[in-house]
Scaffold this motif. Structure first.
Motif, PDB file in Angstrom:
ATOM      1  N   THR A 379      -1.676   2.007  -7.355  1.00 32.80           N
ATOM      2  CA  THR A 379      -2.608   2.582  -6.389  1.00 32.80           C
ATOM      3  C   THR A 379      -2.212   2.168  -4.838  1.00 32.80           C
ATOM      4  OG1 THR A 379      -4.518   2.391  -8.246  1.00 32.80           O
ATOM      5  CG2 THR A 379      -5.139   2.818  -5.923  1.00 32.80           C
ATOM      6  N   ILE A 380      -2.452   3.226  -4.164  1.00 30.70           N
ATOM      7  CA  ILE A 380      -2.221   3.363  -2.823  1.00 30.70           C
ATOM      8  C   ILE A 380      -3.667   3.408  -2.072  1.00 30.70           C
ATOM      9  CG2 ILE A 380      -1.011   3.953  -0.461  1.00 30.70           C
ATOM     10  CD1 ILE A 380       0.847   2.362  -2.346  1.00 30.70           C
ATOM     11  N   THR A 381      -4.370   2.651  -1.309  1.00 35.20           N
ATOM     12  CA  THR A 381      -5.461   2.759  -0.610  1.00 35.20           C
ATOM     13  C   THR A 381      -5.425   2.467   0.817  1.00 35.20           C
ATOM     14  OG1 THR A 381      -6.567   1.945  -2.656  1.00 35.20           O
ATOM     15  CG2 THR A 381      -7.948   2.379  -0.763  1.00 35.20           C
ATOM     16  N   PRO A 382      -5.480   3.765   1.592  1.00 32.14           N
ATOM     17  CA  PRO A 382      -5.840   3.378   3.042  1.00 32.14           C
ATOM     18  C   PRO A 382      -7.388   3.525   3.260  1.00 32.14           C
ATOM     19  CG  PRO A 382      -5.374   6.020   2.634  1.00 32.14           C
ATOM     20  CD  PRO A 382      -5.290   5.108   1.227  1.00 32.14           C
ATOM     21  N   ARG A 383      -7.604   2.388   4.171  1.00 31.82           N
ATOM     22  CA  ARG A 383      -9.174   2.015   4.417  1.00 31.82           C
ATOM     23  C   ARG A 383      -9.388   1.872   5.849  1.00 31.82           C
ATOM     24  NH1 ARG A 383     -10.637  -1.368   0.604  1.00 31.82           N
ATOM     25  NH2 ARG A 383      -8.793  -1.310  -0.410  1.00 31.82           N
ATOM     26  N   PHE A 384     -10.496   2.479   6.390  1.00 34.83           N
ATOM     27  CA  PHE A 384     -11.007   1.964   7.567  1.00 34.83           C
ATOM     28  C   PHE A 384     -12.045   1.049   7.484  1.00 34.83           C
ATOM     29  CE2 PHE A 384     -13.951   2.257  11.364  1.00 34.83           C
ATOM     30  CZ  PHE A 384     -13.097   2.424  12.300  1.00 34.83           C
ATOM     31  N   SER A 385     -11.848  -0.376   7.781  1.00 34.62           N
ATOM     32  CA  SER A 385     -12.707  -1.554   7.340  1.00 34.62           C
ATOM     33  C   SER A 385     -13.111  -2.182   8.605  1.00 34.62           C
ATOM     34  CB  SER A 385     -11.774  -2.445   6.666  1.00 34.62           C
ATOM     35  OG  SER A 385     -12.696  -3.421   6.065  1.00 34.62           O
ATOM     36  N   ALA A 386     -14.509  -2.050   8.830  1.00 34.41           N
ATOM     37  CA  ALA A 386     -15.179  -3.050   9.860  1.00 34.41           C
ATOM     38  C   ALA A 386     -16.051  -3.971   9.064  1.00 34.41           C
ATOM     39  CB  ALA A 386     -16.433  -1.956  10.510  1.00 34.41           C
ATOM     40  N   GLN A 387     -16.573  -4.723   9.821  1.00 32.98           N
ATOM     41  CA  GLN A 387     -17.478  -5.884   9.408  1.00 32.98           C
ATOM     42  C   GLN A 387     -18.417  -5.507   8.472  1.00 32.98           C
ATOM     43  OE1 GLN A 387     -16.511  -9.073  10.001  1.00 32.98           O
ATOM     44  NE2 GLN A 387     -18.143 -10.029   8.533  1.00 32.98           N
ATOM     45  N   ASP A 388     -19.485  -4.441   8.732  1.00 36.94           N
ATOM     46  CA  ASP A 388     -20.250  -4.188   7.825  1.00 36.94           C
ATOM     47  C   ASP A 388     -20.249  -2.898   7.217  1.00 36.94           C
ATOM     48  OD1 ASP A 388     -21.972  -6.589   9.017  1.00 36.94           O
ATOM     49  OD2 ASP A 388     -22.240  -5.419  10.858  1.00 36.94           O
ATOM     50  N   TYR A 389     -19.258  -2.086   7.305  1.00 34.62           N
ATOM     51  CA  TYR A 389     -18.819  -0.852   6.559  1.00 34.62           C
ATOM     52  C   TYR A 389     -17.621  -0.874   6.284  1.00 34.62           C
ATOM     53  CZ  TYR A 389     -17.754   1.279  10.998  1.00 34.62           C
ATOM     54  OH  TYR A 389     -17.189   1.538  12.213  1.00 34.62           O
ATOM     55  N   GLU A 390     -17.213   0.096   5.507  1.00 34.60           N
ATOM     56  CA  GLU A 390     -15.827   0.361   5.168  1.00 34.60           C
ATOM     57  C   GLU A 390     -15.835   1.935   4.427  1.00 34.60           C
ATOM     58  OE1 GLU A 390     -12.329  -1.734   2.340  1.00 34.60           O
ATOM     59  OE2 GLU A 390     -14.366  -2.767   3.028  1.00 34.60           O
ATOM     60  N   ILE A 391     -14.874   2.625   4.781  1.00 32.33           N
ATOM     61  CA  ILE A 391     -14.434   3.917   4.025  1.00 32.33           C
ATOM     62  C   ILE A 391     -13.050   3.774   3.502  1.00 32.33           C
ATOM     63  CG2 ILE A 391     -14.204   6.508   4.376  1.00 32.33           C
ATOM     64  CD1 ILE A 391     -16.362   5.942   6.521  1.00 32.33           C
ATOM     65  N   TYR A 392     -12.813   4.230   2.457  1.00 30.46           N
ATOM     66  CA  TYR A 392     -11.439   4.266   1.913  1.00 30.46           C
ATOM     67  C   TYR A 392     -11.127   5.318   0.900  1.00 30.46           C
ATOM     68  CZ  TYR A 392     -14.367   1.973  -1.719  1.00 30.46           C
ATOM     69  OH  TYR A 392     -15.293   1.795  -2.609  1.00 30.46           O
ATOM     70  N   SER A 393     -10.009   5.524   0.535  1.00 29.44           N
ATOM     71  CA  SER A 393      -9.437   6.711  -0.334  1.00 29.44           C
ATOM     72  C   SER A 393      -8.473   6.110  -1.230  1.00 29.44           C
ATOM     73  CB  SER A 393      -9.012   7.886   0.428  1.00 29.44           C
ATOM     74  OG  SER A 393      -8.795   8.797  -0.496  1.00 29.44           O
ATOM     75  N   PRO A 394      -8.702   5.805  -2.488  1.00 27.58           N
ATOM     76  CA  PRO A 394      -7.645   5.301  -3.379  1.00 27.58           C
ATOM     77  C   PRO A 394      -6.805   6.417  -3.993  1.00 27.58           C
ATOM     78  CG  PRO A 394      -9.914   5.061  -4.571  1.00 27.58           C
ATOM     79  CD  PRO A 394      -9.943   5.621  -3.157  1.00 27.58           C
ATOM     80  N   TRP A 395      -5.546   6.397  -4.240  1.00 22.77           N
ATOM     81  CA  TRP A 395      -4.657   7.342  -4.657  1.00 22.77           C
ATOM     82  C   TRP A 395      -3.868   6.574  -5.663  1.00 22.77           C
ATOM     83  CZ3 TRP A 395      -4.946  12.640  -3.879  1.00 22.77           C
ATOM     84  CH2 TRP A 395      -5.699  12.936  -2.883  1.00 22.77           C
ATOM     85  N   SER A 396      -3.844   7.065  -6.902  1.00 21.50           N
ATOM     86  CA  SER A 396      -3.231   6.300  -8.277  1.00 21.50           C
ATOM     87  C   SER A 396      -2.271   7.194  -8.931  1.00 21.50           C
ATOM     88  CB  SER A 396      -4.249   5.761  -9.120  1.00 21.50           C
ATOM     89  OG  SER A 396      -5.260   4.799  -8.505  1.00 21.50           O
ATOM     90  N   SER A 397      -1.269   6.423  -9.568  1.00 18.84           N
ATOM     91  CA  SER A 397      -0.495   6.990 -10.625  1.00 18.84           C
ATOM     92  C   SER A 397      -0.988   6.346 -12.003  1.00 18.84           C
ATOM     93  CB  SER A 397       0.949   6.738 -10.448  1.00 18.84           C
ATOM     94  OG  SER A 397       1.750   7.264 -11.343  1.00 18.84           O
ATOM     95  N   ASN A 398      -1.395   7.084 -12.885  1.00 17.20           N
ATOM     96  CA  ASN A 398      -2.071   6.272 -13.964  1.00 17.20           C
ATOM     97  C   ASN A 398      -1.094   6.627 -15.409  1.00 17.20           C
ATOM     98  OD1 ASN A 398      -4.952   5.569 -13.160  1.00 17.20           O
ATOM     99  ND2 ASN A 398      -4.561   7.608 -12.492  1.00 17.20           N
TER     100      ASN A 398
END
Length: 442
Positions: A379-398
């Motif tokens: 899995t590769i996950t780019p994320r925008f991560s602040a102290q109190d919130y976070e948005i991310y998008s995981p992309w996987s090869s299963n």
């Protein structure tokens, strides 16, 4: 037997709206008990001095036959699953992380956790044999397999005791090690397997016969799942049978810190998880190995399995046929845990942007009758991560379902996400999942 195949497929299909456990959030910068489920050494990076896990749940479904679009478009999904020549592989994997607590003390961090697990699987099921049992083709088919095929399900509960310690730390580097010792509570189990199956199946006007057949069979059951896969209540047995197993997770963690000690440039870890086994000891326990032999002019009437919905009835039909001999019988039987290796690295790219690479590699063979299952995942996950919130998008090869992509968010201690909702909506993704949870840190 047909009902078991159909019910298993319906179980997977009905759960397809809800799949990989906590993908993306389990490697979040907001470190907590959930991170420790991937690597117990992560407890040394606990974001707060104390953390209380309120509730976390994740349901994972993957298969190699039907897609999200197939479900939306309707049609006979059972026929879709068993079409073509490729063996059927499906995995349902549900996990509930219950009340848990973690605390820091100097260089040590400790945690007590609870969880309940469900696994249900179709493993390398031959479509020709399945269609014969389903009475869904006319004619004859010769089957010769060199592998073990299984219909399998189990439930169990866990209580874990974790400890992590900072081994070395300065202004730039930090090394930690950790371990989790798990008490295992076997719940319920069922397994039907046919190894190296060979034979000819023939359907003439609805009369389905098996001739010239040989196979090594296993029939095992314990608890409620002996009564069938069709009733969802048979999957809710977790802690009632007592402690009959142990498992261990071991891990190490490294952080390359930012110069101002505000966070890290890289957070990386390596862990070996689920080293252990559990023994099923219910009153109705049984595990038997049979040799199937149908030779010469003999024929085995497969129509007898029509309407059968539990493992015990299947076993009785086999015995009554006279075509099986018992090789051995065990009252209490041991199931090995799905041991796997986890490795990951979370890299601080710029400002609040991070990218995580995660790898999960099983070290067990799913075709063995005494093993619980696991999947290989990258899995590769780019994320925008602040102290109190976070948005991310995981992309996987299963391993089972191929490429998947999803999205999730965290707000304080609450999170909600999916590792496959994006690909499920835009292409023929054969996986779906969802998870949510809430924890408090102070």
């Amino acid at each position: 037997m047909r009902k078991i195949l159909v019910a298993s497929c319906c179980l997977f299909i009905s759960s397809l709206y809800a799949q990989e456990h906590f993908s993306g959030i389990n490697t979040t910068r907001r470190t907590g008990i959930l991170n420790a489920s991937v690597n117990p050494a992560e407890l040394s990076n606990l974001s707060n001095r104390y953390e209380v896990n309120i509730f976390n749940t994740s349901v994972n479904v993957s298969n190699n036959k039907i897609s999200f679009k197939d479900i939306v478009n309707g049609g006979n999904l059972e026929d879709k699953i068993f079409e073509g020549d490729k063996a059927v592989n499906m995995r349902l994997d549900a996990e509930i992380l219950g009340p848990s607590f973690a605390m820091k003390h100097d260089k040590w961090t400790f945690a007590v956790t609870s969880s309940a697990k469900i696994k249900a699987n179709l493993i390398d099921v031959d479509v020709n044999l399945a269609n014969a049992v389903r009475n869904s083709f006319i004619g004859s088919s010769i089957i010769a397999l060199d592998h073990n095929q299984r219909v399998n399900a189990l439930t169990w509960g866990e209580i874990g005791f974790s400890a992590s310690r900072i081994v070395f730390e300065d202004h730039q580097h930090k090394f930690s090690g950790g371990a989790t010792f798990k008490l295992l509570f076997p719940g319920s189990y069922a397994n039907i397997a046919a190894d190296k199956f060979s034979g000819t199946v023939t359907n003439v006007l609805g009369d389905v016969e098996l001739t010239n057949a040989h196979a090594a069979l296993n029939v095992s059951y314990s608890g409620a799942l002996a009564d069938g896969f069709t009733d969802s209540s048979n999957f809710n047995q977790f802690f009632g049978n007592g402690i009959h197993g142990y498992a261990v997770d071991l891990g190490v963690n490294y952080q390359w810190k930012e110069q101002d000690d505000s966070g890290y440039k890289i957070n990386a870890g390596l862990a070996v998880r689920n080293i252990g086994s559990m023994t099923f000891k219910a009153d109705n326990n049984v595990s038997r190995n049979y040799s199937l032999s149908v030779e010469g002019l003999q024929s085995f009437d497969l129509n007898q399995f029509e309407g059968v919905d539990n493992v015990k009835e299947i076993e009785q039909i086999l015995i009554n046929s006279g075509y099986v001999t018992i090789d051995n019988t065990t009252k209490d039987f041991k199931i090995k845990m799905p041991t796997l290796i986890s490795a990951y690295a979370d890299v601080h790219v710029h400002n609040k942007w991070y990218v995580t690479a995660y790898m999960q590699q099983k070290v067990v063979d799913d075709t063995k009758n005494d093993l619980a299952t696991a999947q290989n995942v990258i899995t590769i996950t780019p994320r925008f991560s602040a102290q109190d919130y976070e948005i991310y998008s995981p992309w996987s090869s299963n391993e089972i379902s191929g490429i998947t992509g999803g999205i999730g968010f965290r707000l304080g201690g609450f999170y909600l996400g999916s590792g496959s909702i994006v690909t499920a909506l835009i292409n023929n993704s054969k996986q779906a999942d969802a998870y949510l949870g809430f924890r408090i840190g102070f």
